[in-house]
Enzyme design. Structure first.
Site, PDB file in Angstrom:
ATOM      1  N   TYR B   5       0.863  -1.182   0.000  1.00 38.28           N
ATOM      2  CA  TYR B   5       0.000   0.000   0.000  1.00 38.28           C
ATOM      3  C   TYR B   5       0.895   1.226   0.000  1.00 38.28           C
ATOM      4  O   TYR B   5       1.666   1.427   0.941  1.00 38.28           O
ATOM      5  CB  TYR B   5      -0.838  -0.074   1.274  1.00 38.28           C
ATOM      6  CG  TYR B   5      -1.871   0.994   1.473  1.00 38.28           C
ATOM      7  CD1 TYR B   5      -2.737   1.372   0.457  1.00 38.28           C
ATOM      8  CD2 TYR B   5      -2.018   1.592   2.718  1.00 38.28           C
ATOM      9  CE1 TYR B   5      -3.714   2.321   0.678  1.00 38.28           C
ATOM     10  CE2 TYR B   5      -2.996   2.540   2.952  1.00 38.28           C
ATOM     11  CZ  TYR B   5      -3.834   2.904   1.924  1.00 38.28           C
ATOM     12  OH  TYR B   5      -4.804   3.833   2.155  1.00 38.28           O
ATOM     13  N   TYR B 159     -11.819  -5.566   7.368  1.00 43.11           N
ATOM     14  CA  TYR B 159     -10.510  -5.203   7.919  1.00 43.11           C
ATOM     15  C   TYR B 159     -10.627  -4.123   8.998  1.00 43.11           C
ATOM     16  O   TYR B 159     -10.170  -4.281  10.129  1.00 43.11           O
ATOM     17  CB  TYR B 159      -9.598  -4.697   6.789  1.00 43.11           C
ATOM     18  CG  TYR B 159      -8.339  -4.078   7.303  1.00 43.11           C
ATOM     19  CD1 TYR B 159      -7.267  -4.866   7.681  1.00 43.11           C
ATOM     20  CD2 TYR B 159      -8.232  -2.692   7.474  1.00 43.11           C
ATOM     21  CE1 TYR B 159      -6.118  -4.299   8.204  1.00 43.11           C
ATOM     22  CE2 TYR B 159      -7.082  -2.127   7.994  1.00 43.11           C
ATOM     23  CZ  TYR B 159      -6.031  -2.926   8.358  1.00 43.11           C
ATOM     24  OH  TYR B 159      -4.904  -2.365   8.892  1.00 43.11           O
ATOM     25  N   HIS B 160     -11.274  -3.026   8.627  1.00 44.81           N
ATOM     26  CA  HIS B 160     -11.315  -1.873   9.531  1.00 44.81           C
ATOM     27  C   HIS B 160     -12.178  -2.128  10.749  1.00 44.81           C
ATOM     28  O   HIS B 160     -12.038  -1.472  11.767  1.00 44.81           O
ATOM     29  CB  HIS B 160     -11.810  -0.651   8.775  1.00 44.81           C
ATOM     30  CG  HIS B 160     -11.048  -0.427   7.508  1.00 44.81           C
ATOM     31  ND1 HIS B 160     -11.374  -1.075   6.340  1.00 44.81           N
ATOM     32  CD2 HIS B 160      -9.950   0.304   7.248  1.00 44.81           C
ATOM     33  CE1 HIS B 160     -10.512  -0.725   5.395  1.00 44.81           C
ATOM     34  NE2 HIS B 160      -9.636   0.092   5.916  1.00 44.81           N
ATOM     35  N   ASP B 527      -8.424  13.204   9.675  1.00 45.67           N
ATOM     36  CA  ASP B 527      -8.118  11.861  10.163  1.00 45.67           C
ATOM     37  C   ASP B 527      -9.363  11.217  10.776  1.00 45.67           C
ATOM     38  O   ASP B 527     -10.009  11.791  11.637  1.00 45.67           O
ATOM     39  CB  ASP B 527      -6.999  11.971  11.210  1.00 45.67           C
ATOM     40  CG  ASP B 527      -6.737  10.651  11.908  1.00 45.67           C
ATOM     41  OD1 ASP B 527      -6.902   9.600  11.270  1.00 45.67           O
ATOM     42  OD2 ASP B 527      -6.393  10.687  13.105  1.00 45.67           O
ATOM     43  N   HIS B 529      -9.432   8.083  12.189  1.00 48.95           N
ATOM     44  CA  HIS B 529      -9.141   7.002  13.142  1.00 48.95           C
ATOM     45  C   HIS B 529      -9.526   7.449  14.533  1.00 48.95           C
ATOM     46  O   HIS B 529      -8.791   8.160  15.195  1.00 48.95           O
ATOM     47  CB  HIS B 529      -7.674   6.618  13.071  1.00 48.95           C
ATOM     48  CG  HIS B 529      -7.307   6.022  11.757  1.00 48.95           C
ATOM     49  ND1 HIS B 529      -6.863   6.787  10.710  1.00 48.95           N
ATOM     50  CD2 HIS B 529      -7.377   4.755  11.306  1.00 48.95           C
ATOM     51  CE1 HIS B 529      -6.652   6.001   9.662  1.00 48.95           C
ATOM     52  NE2 HIS B 529      -6.969   4.766   9.986  1.00 48.95           N
TER      53      HIS B 529
END
Lengths: 320, 655
Positions: B5, B159-160, B527, B529
């Site tokens: 990635y 995944y996340h 962001d 996250h």
């Protein structure tokens, strides 16, 4: 900060909006010194000091979770700001307190320009005190109405919540979503007092919204209320009905004996605060609820709530 | 297929990186876009500040895409793009770049991630509200099945979800529910006989944690559920279409900042989870770099990850056998257990009205699972080597050099990109762009329209519109949206001895201050996250504080306004994208201008050498992933507020 109470009150009276955050911090504080300063602050914005009722329109907005209150408030906020009106919003978060703490996420759902100094949003947790809006919220609404053009108190619930809000708001709005049957049931059964304005959100849902609106209007008529407007609003773009709602709010305010309503509200608040502080025993010392009401009715109509509470306390001292 | 990635700074720099990786034996491309591109803002937008070229490459218009793919034959390349909210737009740019290379769209191969539900749940790069986002996805799938038949238009990501704390059961159930929501939406836009092809084009992007036996079982369970779903719900019978196709990025959540070299063996074991048994083997694997918890990996770090895959594929005998778990009783019972749990959880999501309607429910459940995981690490119940056990270490030669072993993007990149986009706008045919955007607005506004949004999107790409302009056109019709934070739904922690002591301290502080200690937890910038911020918010509440948490994507001005208006005693900021150098000072300045005096603490992936600079900007404390004990952080915060005597703002308001 504790010497600032009166100064903050003066600034609010002069419509200085930057005094608002410090005002709210002070009003929320429970230390004895801050409570004294709070009383000083409220005295400066009492009807007596203002030479009349505070100019701001205090609007209570309540409704069940998911009814679309936040989207509606965002749309109202934009419309008010376009008219050049300043807005303070007190969001009372229903999230239950666990271990005392609370998560306050309401302001995130209101869409507004952070750089706009004409808007203030403050979140507080409900539940510090049962049976009414937290004292700071009521005091804040009174104080901010001196400086802001519109003061909104947002609470969650249908049924009990608006009976609390009626003690402080000039205009009470109940928001329901299409198909939300609770409001209808509560209205019919008398659990819910008749609001000043009823709003059915998500008008873009069409048929369902129209039917809900019709059912509510019919229920209101059967209860003998022909004056409560029932409006359908779509807050999502393209918004519909927001201007009509603002007009209905204005109309209610101008059609109300504002001074009388606020005076009643201040007396009710004072009685609630006094009872909260001194309990039934305190009421008995005054000769009961009726006698307490009579004592309040004798007081100067320009007094603020803490001054009225003080009057009740003196009355109890005299009779004991 | 093997790829890493990658992408950063500019299209030109990333193009060089890709060509270098292809020369080293990499067999496909995996494009990382920067956050402004992922969320639909141009480099000169206020929200893009500090993020341009940071976590990936900025692609603003067809010129950037042409530069990015310069010298790479698109007719032969297999390109995976990690792009979601703006996936339709980036695919359009890719199609136009291929046209410029004389490659027809029918030949293009690759994948767009295009999974919006997990953005609402975990990753945060959404741009539009849920319902219109699903329409965009459905249109794109309908378009590619017809015109770009080798393209994987969507990669359903579990995944996340694991990164956000999902248990294996949650990971399976939410990914499958998500797929159902997408397929149901597409079914309304394509002919019924097309559904088998559509089903066959859907691939998955899963996670693999270090408990690699259970993780392998999870993948077997997912293949079984997928096939069943295809047969029963969508009437698919072609076995090629029923195959569960997935790619993998192994777990980053379990990678540690402490003794980061241990991450290498974690990555190897996680890679085994998705390769061991042939019946559930990944088609494409991406391995993170060993130092991901420290910052953006350098080419050498990425090379190391690629080499892990090459050793597995070419040195071991892993690819020489049929499925080695066939007939294993342990594996069978593990799979059965996961299937049972996942089906039950899928039923709960269905009761909420499907994955789109269940976003708040799923978000709350994930925040709760993550909270439990953190508690187990704090209590020592879950061992993390080098972090809560076996913590003694010799000095590491890997991280000893001055830069701390990470790549730093040149801060001049942002200014260059702003300049470049302005030049692009001034040099293009504005009339053509205006016409293309107005046609896009028209189609966007007709909800019931059978016109596919991809058509005007490709036209706008060809005309030279920018990422920000395309997104703005859609936002104006769709409206803006903030995803649920999930923190309100999270249940409280069991009161440990430590937490009880903390609550006592908070109660004393409340007496002293006169009102309940109030904290603002803020996430500046793009962001998404939000794990860290969510867990701080939940624990602060459990400690007895009032917590203002507004979710992701806030401007410095919004944070300052919230701090002032809410009268908070302390502010916690969280940034994981590496943009703390720009954003934290910007927030500090905004707070200063608003007259806010409350102390500020910062958490995130902050390299040691940046800490001093943040402190100079006025930050009281900095926390990184090695500070895994959240109660410790809470103790610090209580002390900080006590020492500052609870000063919140200048009584005179804005200075």
């Amino acid at each position: 900060m504790s010497t600032e109470g009166a100064a903050l009150g003066v600034r609010l009276r002069e419509r200085d909006l930057t005094a608002a955050p410090a005002t709210l911090n002070l009003l929320e504080s429970t230390t004895p010194a801050d409570r004294e300063q709070s009383a000083a602050l409220l005295r400066e914005v009492s009807p007596g000091a203002l030479g009349g009722e505070a100019p701001g329109h205090v609007i209570g907005i309540t409704g069940p979770p998911g009814a679309g209150k936040s989207t509606l408030l965002s749309a109202l906020l934009h419309a008010w700001r376009e008219q050049g009106r300043t807005v303070a919003m007190l969001a009372v978060d229903p999230s239950s307190r666990r271990s005392g703490g609370a998560l306050l996420g309401d302001r995130a759902r209101i869409d507004f320009d952070a750089a706009d100094r004409g808007v203030l949003i403050r979140s507080t947790a409900a539940g510090e005190r049962l049976g009414g809006l937290a004292w700071p919220t009521r005091a804040a609404a009174h104080a901010l109405a001196a400086a802001f053009d519109v003061v909104v108190i947002e609470t969650v619930g249908v049924g009990q919540a608006e009976t609390e809000i009626v003690d402080v708001a000039d205009t009470v709005v109940v928001v329901v979503q299409p198909g939300g049957g609770d409001a209808l049931q509560f209205l019919k059964s008398g659990i819910m007092e008749i609001p000043d304005v009823l709003v059915v959100t998500k008008a873009d849902l069409g048929q369902l919204a129209t039917r809900t609106r019709r059912d509510l209007s019919a229920a209101l008529r059967s209860l003998g209320s022909r004056s409560t407007p029932v409006l359908a609003v779509a807050s999502l773009p393209p918004p519909q009905g927001v201007e009509e709602l603002i007009a209905a709010l204005e109309e209610h305010r101008t059609g109300t004996d504002l001074a009388g309503r606020r005076l009643r509200a201040r007396r009710a608040s004072a009685l609630a605060d006094y009872t909260h502080e001194h309990g039934d025993r305190g009421l008995r010392a005054l000769g009961g609820r009726h006698a307490a009401g009579a004592l309040l009715a004798e007081q100067d109509p320009g007094l603020d709530v803490p001054a009225l509470v003080a009057a009740l306390e003196q009355g109890a001292d005299r009779s004991s | 297929m093997m790829r890493t990635y990658a992408g950063h700074s500019t299209a030109k720099a990333s193009n060089e990186l890709y060509r270098g990786n292809l020369a080293k034996g990499q067999t496909g491309l995996s494009v990382a876009f920067d956050l402004p591109t992922q969320t639909g803002y141009d480099p000169d937008d206020e929200l893009s500040r500090g993020e341009v070229g940071k976590v990936g490459v900025p692609v603003v218009h067809r010129g950037d895409m042409a530069t990015l793919m310069d010298g790479i034959p698109l007719g032969e390349m297999n390109t995976s793009m990690t792009i979601n909210a703006t996936a339709a737009w980036l695919l359009a740019l890719y199609i136009v770049a291929a046209e410029e290379q004389d490659v027809a769209q029918e030949q293009l191969q690759g994948t767009t991630q295009n999974d919006i539900i997990k953005e609402f749940l975990a990753r945060g790069t959404y741009a539009f509200p849920p319902a219109p986002s699903m329409r965009l996805i459905a249109d794109m799938i309908a378009y590619t099945v017809e015109h770009v038949p080798k393209w994987n238009p969507i990669n359903i990501c579990s995944y996340h979800l694991q990164e956000a704390g999902a248990t294996p059961v949650q990971e399976i159930a939410y990914a499958m529910s998500n797929a159902i929501a997408v397929l149901d939406a597409v079914r309304e836009r394509v002919a019924e006989e097309r559904m088998s092809d559509v089903f066959g084009r859907i691939s998955f992007f899963v996670n693999a944690g270090v408990r690699f036996i259970e993780e392998h079982a999870k993948l077997r369970a997912m293949s079984i559920l997928w096939e069943q779903l295809g047969r029963e719900r969508y009437g698919v019978s072609d076995p090629r279409h029923l195959r569960f196709r997935y790619g993998v990025q192994v777990n980053s959540l379990g990678l540690t900042e402490a003794q980061p070299e241990n991450n290498v063996q974690r990555i190897v074991l996680e890679a085994l989870a998705v390769t061991l048994g042939r019946d559930a083997r990944a088609r494409a694997i991406q391995l993170p770099a060993w130092n991901e918890a420290l910052g953006l990996p350098r080419p050498w770090d990425q090379q190391w990850s690629l080499r892990i895959q090459q050793v597995l594929a070419y040195e071991t005998d892993i690819l020489e056998y049929p499925d080695i778990f066939e007939g294993s009783k342990v594996m069978e019972s593990l799979v059965a257990e996961l299937l049972e749990g996942a089906r039950a959880e899928m039923a709960v999501v269905a009761e909420h009205g499907g994955a789109v309607e269940a976003v708040p429910y799923m978000k709350g459940a994930l925040v709760d699972s993550h909270r439990q995981r953190i508690e187990r690490i704090e209590s020592g119940d879950l061992t993390v080597v080098g972090q809560n056990r076996f913590v003694e270490t010799a000095v590491s030669p890997l991280t000893a050099d001055a830069e701390g072993g990470i790549l730093v993007v040149d801060p001049a990149v942002e200014a260059q990109q702003i300049e470049a986009v302005r030049r692009w706008r001034s040099e293009r045919d504005q009339t053509a762009v205006d016409a293309a955007l107005s046609d896009l607005a028209r189609v966007t506004g007709e909800e019931s329209s059978q016109e596919n949004l991809m058509i005007p999107t490709i036209a706008a790409a060809r005309a030279g519109a920018t990422t920000g302009e395309w997104s703005r056109t859609l936002r104006e019709v769709f409206g803006s949206y903030r995803a649920p934070t999930g923190v309100g739904e999270a249940s409280g922690v069991a009161a440990s001895e430590d937490l009880r002591e903390l609550r006592d301290q908070v109660a004393k502080l409340k007496e002293h201050l006169g009102r309940r200690p109030k904290i603002l937890v803020g996430k500046p910038g793009l962001d998404g996250h939000s794990n860290g911020a969510e867990q701080i918010a939940v624990r602060a509440r459990d400690s007895g504080m009032d917590v203002v948490y507004e979710g992701i994507r806030l401007t410095p001005a919004q944070i300052a306004a919230s701090a002032l208006q809410e009268g908070v005693h302390v502010i916690g900021l969280s940034i994981l994208s590496g943009s703390h150098r720009e954003l934290i000072p910007a927030v500090m300045k905004a707070l200063g201008e608003a007259g806010v005096k409350a102390p500020v603490v910062v958490g995130g992936i902050i390299p040691d050498q940046d800490v001093a600079a943040l402190q100079r900007a006025g930050v009281a404390a900095v926390y990184t992933p090695k500070d895994f004990d959240i109660n410790r952080i809470m103790h610090d915060i209580v002390k900080l507020v006590s020492n500052g005597n609870g000063q919140v703002s200048s009584p005179n308001g804005a200075a």
